[in-house]
Design an enzyme around this catalytic site. Structure first.
Site, PDB file in Angstrom:
ATOM      1  N   HIS A 134     -33.668 -38.679  17.771  1.00 59.45           N
ATOM      2  CA  HIS A 134     -32.394 -38.792  17.071  1.00 59.45           C
ATOM      3  C   HIS A 134     -31.817 -40.195  17.231  1.00 59.45           C
ATOM      4  CE1 HIS A 134     -28.804 -37.020  15.300  1.00 59.45           C
ATOM      5  NE2 HIS A 134     -28.093 -37.707  16.181  1.00 59.45           N
ATOM      6  N   LYS A 175     -25.473 -24.319  13.981  1.00 56.79           N
ATOM      7  CA  LYS A 175     -25.143 -25.625  13.366  1.00 56.79           C
ATOM      8  C   LYS A 175     -26.447 -26.317  12.946  1.00 56.79           C
ATOM      9  CE  LYS A 175     -23.996 -30.178  13.130  1.00 56.79           C
ATOM     10  NZ  LYS A 175     -24.905 -31.329  13.024  1.00 56.79           N
TER      11      LYS A 175
END
Ligand code: NAD
Length: 415
Positions: free
Chosen positions: A370, A256
């Site tokens: 993030h 992913k």
């Protein structure tokens, strides 16, 4: 099913569709204003790409930097809504020694399913005997492709299934040059079907491209030097790689991470991201076990070598690549002339994103970087507006507590 107002949507004009939506979903005028902002694509183009169109949907268009591919510096357009993907790709590219990219010829597979075949070996023999004529018939469907050096090149015949469910599958191998190739191949497959039915004595069912593009691969390599990223990081990345090699749960998330970069460039260039996704994941499992698409090892100097191979059916012509103004612009920014060049760059971004995620996960964890970027998103979700967004996001990042509930508390304090 009786025809209802919604099933007749395709017959309506855009204002009529908007009116219908307004009634059916209780939309107000402000909602309709949002749909009226159609950006660079515009309604005319949008309607060439899809049905029942009521508006256009925007996503961030960003540029990844520091990519040197086969000695050439490239700026890479990425369309993605996930924070930190573009930053991670740019950073991984900056830390690398530059990428080498190679691609195979753009060969795609078209499949024709033949059922009710009585004598399989005779059918196979008959089809292969007439290969030249079948290829010529296929090529008459796309003289443009042939003019550019592409076209149908080869036929393969496979027997699959068992007992009464045994069937014959014919593969038409087509060089699609700078196109993704689905429409070109589907047309060819339909055209050669009657001949295949006659030669096999069977009945044709499906005639369609395969998204498992095993003959259309991009392979990219790079090195991250130990002096640049540190020996500890190299060992940590190799441990992360070992984890992915031995565990399908990790391998899926690992891939992913690759597709974060791949898809962003595929979307930016107007290509079919579903086709690329489907191909990449089935290729990851092609040898019987789902595995990480990239490979990592230490070279003789103790530096980290990364290598990624995946099928990339992308075009610089056809589909939406020339219809969407921003897809056209993306190709201009990339400066690519062929689909093979484009595929090489896309794979480099995938490898960069994979390395960046593994490095972050294996060292400080991804949440710090993030969540710092995601904090703005969370602030907006909590209701922050204008300057409040930056302020609340910065405060949450500083506290190490990025959550909607904390953002709401801070908003209340702001009054
Ligand atoms: P297309 O038919 O729009 O364009 C390809 C054509 O462009 C070629 O057939 C050729 O005639 C012409 N061409 C001109 N210059 C060329 C060059 N230099 N190289 C190659 N061709 C050149 O597009 P396509 O690539 O055949 O099909 C892509 C579209 O099909 C995408 O929109 C995709 O979403 C859709 N699609 C995908 C699937 C799937 O993936 N399973 C199935 C059906 C449709």
């Amino acid at each position: 099913m009786p025809e209802t107002a919604s099933s007749k949507l395709y017959k309506k004009t855009i204002p009529e569709r908007l009116d219908f939506l307004k009634q059916a979903c209780g939309l107000d005028d402000a909602d309709l204003v949002l749909l009226s902002k159609t950006g660079t694509l515009g309604l005319e183009n949008a309607q060439r790409l899809s049905e029942n169109v009521v508006g256009c949907y925007e996503l961030p268009f960003a540029i990844a930097t520091n990519f040197v591919v086969n000695g050439k510096t490239v700026l890479v357009p990425m369309v993605i809504e996930e924070p930190s993907v573009v930053a991670a790709a740019s950073n991984a590219a900056k830390l690398s020694e530059g990428f080498d990219a190679k691609t195979t010829e753009p060969l795609m597979i078209g499949q024709i399913q033949l059922v009710k075949v009585k004598d399989f070996s005779r059918a196979k023999k008959n089809i292969l005997k007439k290969q030249k004529e079948i290829l010529a018939l296929a090529n008459r469907q796309d003289s443009t492709l042939v003019k550019f050096g592409g076209g149908a090149k080869k036929i393969e015949v496979r027997k699959i299934g068992s007992g009464k469910k045994t069937m014959l599958i014919v593969h038409l191998i087509v060089d699609v040059r700078d196109a993704m190739g689905a429409n070109a191949i589907n047309t060819m497959c339909e055209k050669i079907t009657p001949v295949l039915e006659e030669l096999s004595g069977g009945k044709a069912r499906l005639r369609i491209i395969s998204n498992l593009a095993i003959y259309r691969l991009a392979t990219v390599k790079t090195v991250w030097k130990k002096e640049t990223i540190g020996e500890e990081t190299i060992d940590a990345v190799l441990d992360a790689h070992e984890f992915a090699k031995n565990d399908v749960f990790r391998a899926t998330t690992n891939n992913k991470g690759i597709m974060n970069g791949v898809d962003a460039v595929v979307v930016a260039t107007g290509n079919d991201f579903r086709a690329v996704e489907a191909g990449a994941h089935s290729y990851a499992a092609f040898k019987g076990k789902y595995r990480p698409l990239a490979d990592y090892r230490k070279n003789k100097n103790g530096d980290l070598e990364g290598e990624l191979t995946l099928p990339l059916a992308v075009g610089t012509i056809g589909g939406a690549t020339r219809t969407h103004p921003l897809a056209k612009l993306s190709l201009k920014i990339l400066g690519v002339k062929t689909a093979q060049e484009l595929a090489g760059i896309i794979a480099c971004v995938g490898l960069a994103n994979n390395f960046a995620a593994m490095r972050a996960l294996a060292t400080e964890g991804i949440q710090r970087g993030h969540m710092k970027l995601h904090a703005k998103n969370i602030a907006v979700t909590a209701g922050a507006k204008g300057e409040q967004v930056e302020k609340i996001a910065a405060k949450m990042a500083q506290e190490g507590n990025v959550s909607v509930s904390r953002a709401k508390e801070l908003l209340e304090k702001e009054g």
